[in-house]
Design an enzyme around this catalytic site. Sequence first.
Site, PDB file in Angstrom:
ATOM      1  N   ASP A 137       1.071  -1.232  -0.048  1.00 20.98           N
ATOM      2  CA  ASP A 137       0.043  -0.092  -0.033  1.00 20.98           C
ATOM      3  C   ASP A 137       0.940   1.273  -0.033  1.00 20.98           C
ATOM      4  O   ASP A 137       1.413   1.386   1.027  1.00 20.98           O
ATOM      5  CB  ASP A 137      -1.087  -0.163   1.242  1.00 20.98           C
ATOM      6  CG  ASP A 137      -1.907   1.227   1.412  1.00 20.98           C
ATOM      7  OD1 ASP A 137      -1.537   2.104   0.398  1.00 20.98           O
ATOM      8  OD2 ASP A 137      -2.443   1.690   2.485  1.00 20.98           O
TER       9      ASP A 137
ATOM     10  N   LYS B 292       2.893  11.027  -3.556  1.00 22.50           N
ATOM     11  CA  LYS B 292       1.925  10.371  -4.145  1.00 22.50           C
ATOM     12  C   LYS B 292       0.960  11.232  -5.109  1.00 22.50           C
ATOM     13  O   LYS B 292       0.388  11.100  -6.090  1.00 22.50           O
ATOM     14  CB  LYS B 292       0.970   9.697  -3.258  1.00 22.50           C
ATOM     15  CG  LYS B 292      -0.161   8.697  -3.900  1.00 22.50           C
ATOM     16  CD  LYS B 292      -0.542   7.508  -2.781  1.00 22.50           C
ATOM     17  CE  LYS B 292      -1.788   6.828  -3.474  1.00 22.50           C
ATOM     18  NZ  LYS B 292      -2.380   5.891  -2.663  1.00 22.50           N
TER      19      LYS B 292
ATOM     20  N   GLU C 261      -7.172   0.242  -4.605  1.00 21.69           N
ATOM     21  CA  GLU C 261      -7.084   0.091  -2.971  1.00 21.69           C
ATOM     22  C   GLU C 261      -8.506  -0.200  -2.305  1.00 21.69           C
ATOM     23  O   GLU C 261      -8.427  -1.234  -1.689  1.00 21.69           O
ATOM     24  CB  GLU C 261      -6.829   1.562  -2.434  1.00 21.69           C
ATOM     25  CG  GLU C 261      -5.405   2.012  -2.568  1.00 21.69           C
ATOM     26  CD  GLU C 261      -5.093   3.541  -2.560  1.00 21.69           C
ATOM     27  OE1 GLU C 261      -5.976   4.192  -2.125  1.00 21.69           O
ATOM     28  OE2 GLU C 261      -3.929   3.712  -2.817  1.00 21.69           O
TER      29      GLU C 261
ATOM     30  N   ASP D 123     -12.806   5.458   2.533  1.00 28.00           N
ATOM     31  CA  ASP D 123     -11.528   5.437   2.632  1.00 28.00           C
ATOM     32  C   ASP D 123     -10.944   6.898   3.086  1.00 28.00           C
ATOM     33  O   ASP D 123     -10.710   7.764   2.466  1.00 28.00           O
ATOM     34  CB  ASP D 123     -10.786   5.124   1.568  1.00 28.00           C
ATOM     35  CG  ASP D 123      -8.951   4.953   1.952  1.00 28.00           C
ATOM     36  OD1 ASP D 123      -8.681   5.490   2.924  1.00 28.00           O
ATOM     37  OD2 ASP D 123      -8.309   4.292   1.032  1.00 28.00           O
TER      38      ASP D 123
HETATM   39  P1  ADP Z   1      -2.983   7.477   3.989  1.00 26.22           P
HETATM   40  O1  ADP Z   1      -3.892   6.595   3.185  1.00 26.22           O
HETATM   41  O2  ADP Z   1      -3.464   8.883   3.426  1.00 26.22           O
HETATM   42  O3  ADP Z   1      -1.610   7.112   3.754  1.00 26.22           O
HETATM   43  P2  ADP Z   1      -3.613   6.432   6.519  1.00 26.22           P
HETATM   44  O4  ADP Z   1      -4.588   5.496   6.284  1.00 26.22           O
HETATM   45  O5  ADP Z   1      -2.419   5.834   7.155  1.00 26.22           O
HETATM   46  O6  ADP Z   1      -3.392   7.397   5.499  1.00 26.22           O
HETATM   47  O7  ADP Z   1      -4.097   7.457   7.685  1.00 26.22           O
HETATM   48  C1  ADP Z   1      -3.501   8.357   8.487  1.00 26.22           C
HETATM   49  C2  ADP Z   1      -4.350   9.202   9.246  1.00 26.22           C
HETATM   50  O8  ADP Z   1      -5.123   8.419  10.314  1.00 26.22           O
HETATM   51  C3  ADP Z   1      -3.720  10.090  10.060  1.00 26.22           C
HETATM   52  O9  ADP Z   1      -4.257  11.491   9.805  1.00 26.22           O
HETATM   53  C4  ADP Z   1      -3.806   9.905  11.419  1.00 26.22           C
HETATM   54  O10 ADP Z   1      -3.812  10.929  12.437  1.00 26.22           O
HETATM   55  C5  ADP Z   1      -5.081   9.030  11.448  1.00 26.22           C
HETATM   56  N1  ADP Z   1      -5.302   8.134  12.437  1.00 26.22           N
HETATM   57  C6  ADP Z   1      -4.304   6.993  12.859  1.00 26.22           C
HETATM   58  N2  ADP Z   1      -4.953   6.515  14.018  1.00 26.22           N
HETATM   59  C7  ADP Z   1      -5.978   7.048  14.397  1.00 26.22           C
HETATM   60  C8  ADP Z   1      -7.024   6.954  15.538  1.00 26.22           C
HETATM   61  N3  ADP Z   1      -6.576   6.116  16.613  1.00 26.22           N
HETATM   62  N4  ADP Z   1      -7.934   7.859  15.524  1.00 26.22           N
HETATM   63  C9  ADP Z   1      -8.218   8.935  14.658  1.00 26.22           C
HETATM   64  N5  ADP Z   1      -7.470   8.982  13.596  1.00 26.22           N
HETATM   65  C10 ADP Z   1      -6.232   8.223  13.504  1.00 26.22           C
HETATM   66 MG    MG Z   2      -4.559   4.781   2.330  1.00 29.57          MG
END
Ligand code: ADP
Ligand code: MG
Length: 618
Positions: free
Chosen positions: A23, A86, A186, A210
Site C-alpha cells: 500500500d 503520491k 485500493e 477510505d
Molecule cells: P493514507 O492512506 O493517506 O496514507 P492512513 O490510512 O495511514 O493514510 O491514515 C493516516 C491518518 O489516520 C492520520 O491523519 C492519522 O492521524 C489518522 N489516525 C491514525 N490512528 C488514528 C486514531 N486512532 N484515531 C483517529 N485518527 C487516527
Molecule cells: Mg490509504
Amino acid sequence: MAKVSINLATGSLQKEDIIVGIDLGTTNSLVAFINPDNSPQVINDTGKGVLVPSVVHFGPAGDVLVGNEAKDFLITDPQNTVFSVKRLLGRSYHDIENYKDFFSYKVIDDDTESLVKIKVGDKFYTPIELSALILKELKARAEHAIKTPVNRAVITVPAYFNDSQRQATRDAGKLAGLDVLRIVNEPTAASLAYGIGLNPEETKTIAVYDLGGGTFDMSILQIQNGIFEVLATNGDTFLGGDDFDRIIVDYWIEKNNLNKAEVIANNELAQQLRLKAEEAKKSFAHQSLFNEKIGDIWCTLDRTAFEELILPKVQQTITCCQNALKDAKLTIDQIDEVVMVGGSTRTALVKKMVAEFFGRPVHDDLNPDEVVALGAAIQADILAGNRKDILLLDVTPLSLGIETMGGLMDVIIPRNSKVPTKGGRQYTTSIDGQVNMKIAVYQGERDLIKENRKLAEFNLKGIPSMPAGFPKVDINFLLNADGILTIQAIELRSGVKQEVEVKPTYGITDEQVEQMLMDSITHAKDDVNQRMLIEARTEGEQMVYTVERFLQKNGSYVTTEETGKTNEHIAALKAAISTGDKDLILKRIDEINELTRPFAERLMDQAISTAMRGKSIE
Ligand code: ADP
Ligand code: MG
C-alpha cells in the site's frame, strides 16, 4: 490466450521469493505478505512499526532517509524533505497548479503539460524516483523481516488513478527492483482483505469509505464472476485526518487567547501543537478527556467537543457518499457491504455516521490502516497461483503498447490484465506540419521497443498540417476474449482514422514469453534509468526546437540581449543532451524555462506553453 499465463508470469521464474502486497499511501506506506498458514500479515521490521511514513529526506552528504526518521526533518529541514509525493505521481504541472503552495519543497513549475519534477538541492527527482525510494525501503524491510528475497509485488492505487498515474506507479516499482505483477485498486484490495470477492459465485455491490491523512476516497464497486468493477468514485483530495488535527490546533489557539499568525510563525510551537492534537484525537479511542500542557498552553479537549468540531468535515464525506451513489445510479439499500479503510476511520463519530448513512453495520474488524496492504498480499497470492480454489481468469501474458519518441515503449494494456480489455491514450506530433504518423505496435516488458516484439506497424495518413503538439491522435487498443487485438488510431480534429488487427500470441511460444519476462526482471533498473534519460533528452530536444522556432518567429519582439542569452542557454542545453547526463539536461531545461518565461508571457505566445502537450510520435 492460454489459461496458464499466471504461472508463466510467476511460477517457474523464481520459486524461492515471496510476492508481497504494498500500500503506497499519501501519508503512510506499508507492506504485507502471506504466511505459510495462508493468513495475510503486515510486516513490522524489528519493531520499526508497521506504517512507514511516506516521507523522504535528502541529507547534505547525499544520504537518503525514508519513513519516521525522515518525518522529523519536515520541521527542521522542509526544503529537503519530500512528503505527499503520491499527489504528484503521473501528474503534470497543469494538474497540480491549484495546490502548488501545499508543498514545502520545490516543485518545478514550467507551465507545461509535461510531468512534474522536484528539485532538492541542485538535483532533480521525478515523483517516480521518489516513490521508488519509499518502495525500496519497504522491500528492504520485508526482506529483513521475513529473511526471503522479495522481487515481486502487487501495488495498490486509488480507484480514480488514471492511466498515467498507474504507469508511474509501475515504473516506481520497477526502479525499486520490483517486478510489479499487478496494480490493484485500493478499495478492491480492502474488500479482498475482508474476504469479499473471493467467492466467484457471488454478486455484490460494495461501498468502500477510505479516510486517510490528507485524502478522502469513496468508491462503489460491483463484484461479479470474480471481477471487480468500479461503478463510481467520489471524494475530496484535500480532506482527511490532518484536517481534524488542524481544527483542534485552532481550537486551542482560541481557548488560550493566542495569536494565530504568531503561532504559525513559530514553526516549532506550531508543530508541537499539531502533534499534540493528533495525540488527543487518537486518545479518544480509549478516553473521553484529553488534558495536557505545552509550556503554559493548556491543551484540553473532551470527546464531545472534538466531535462537534469535526462534524462539518465528516458531514462533507457523507455528501460524497451520496454523490457516489447517485453517480452509480444506486440507492442505499442496494449496497450489500460497507468497508472502512484509512487511519481516520478509527474516529468513533466517523464510524457512527457512515453506519447510519448506509443503515447497516460496517466492516471495521481489521486495522483500517492495514486492510489495503493485507488485501494486496491476498491478490499477490492469487496471482502466484497459490489459491487453487480461486478461478484464474484469462490474462495477457505480455504488455501491449506503442513506440513513442526516442524509441520508448508506451504500454497501453499492461500484462496480467484480464481479457477482454481495452486501453487508450492520446498522442500528438513532434514537428510542425507533420501529416503522417507512424504507429508501431509492440509486445513485451522492456522500456525500449528495440528489446520488445513488434506486432504491427501502420501509417496514419492525412493529418491536417498543424504546429507540433496540436493534432490530437487517440490510439485505442481493444483485446477481445479470443486474444485478437484491434488497434485504432483517430485524429480528433479531422476525423482521419485507421484500424488494424493482430493476434499477439501468434508465433510466440511459452518459453519465449518466459524468457522475455525473465529479461525484463534482470534489466528492470537499467531500463527505467535509460528511459528517464531518453525522456529528458526528448524533452530537451523539444525545447530546443520550440525555443528556436519561437525566436525565429518573434525575433523582433525580443531584445538582442534576451536573444543572446537564450542562444547561450540553448547551446548549453544541446551540450547537456549530448553528454547523456539526465540531471544536467533537466537543470538546463529548468534554466531555459526561467529565462524565457518573461518574454514568452509578454508575447502571450501559445507556442512555448503548448509544446509537449502529451507524448509525441515521430
Ligand atoms: P493514507 O492512506 O493517506 O496514507 P492512513 O490510512 O495511514 O493514510 O491514515 C493516516 C491518518 O489516520 C492520520 O491523519 C492519522 O492521524 C489518522 N489516525 C491514525 N490512528 C488514528 C486514531 N486512532 N484515531 C483517529 N485518527 C487516527
Ligand atoms: Mg490509504
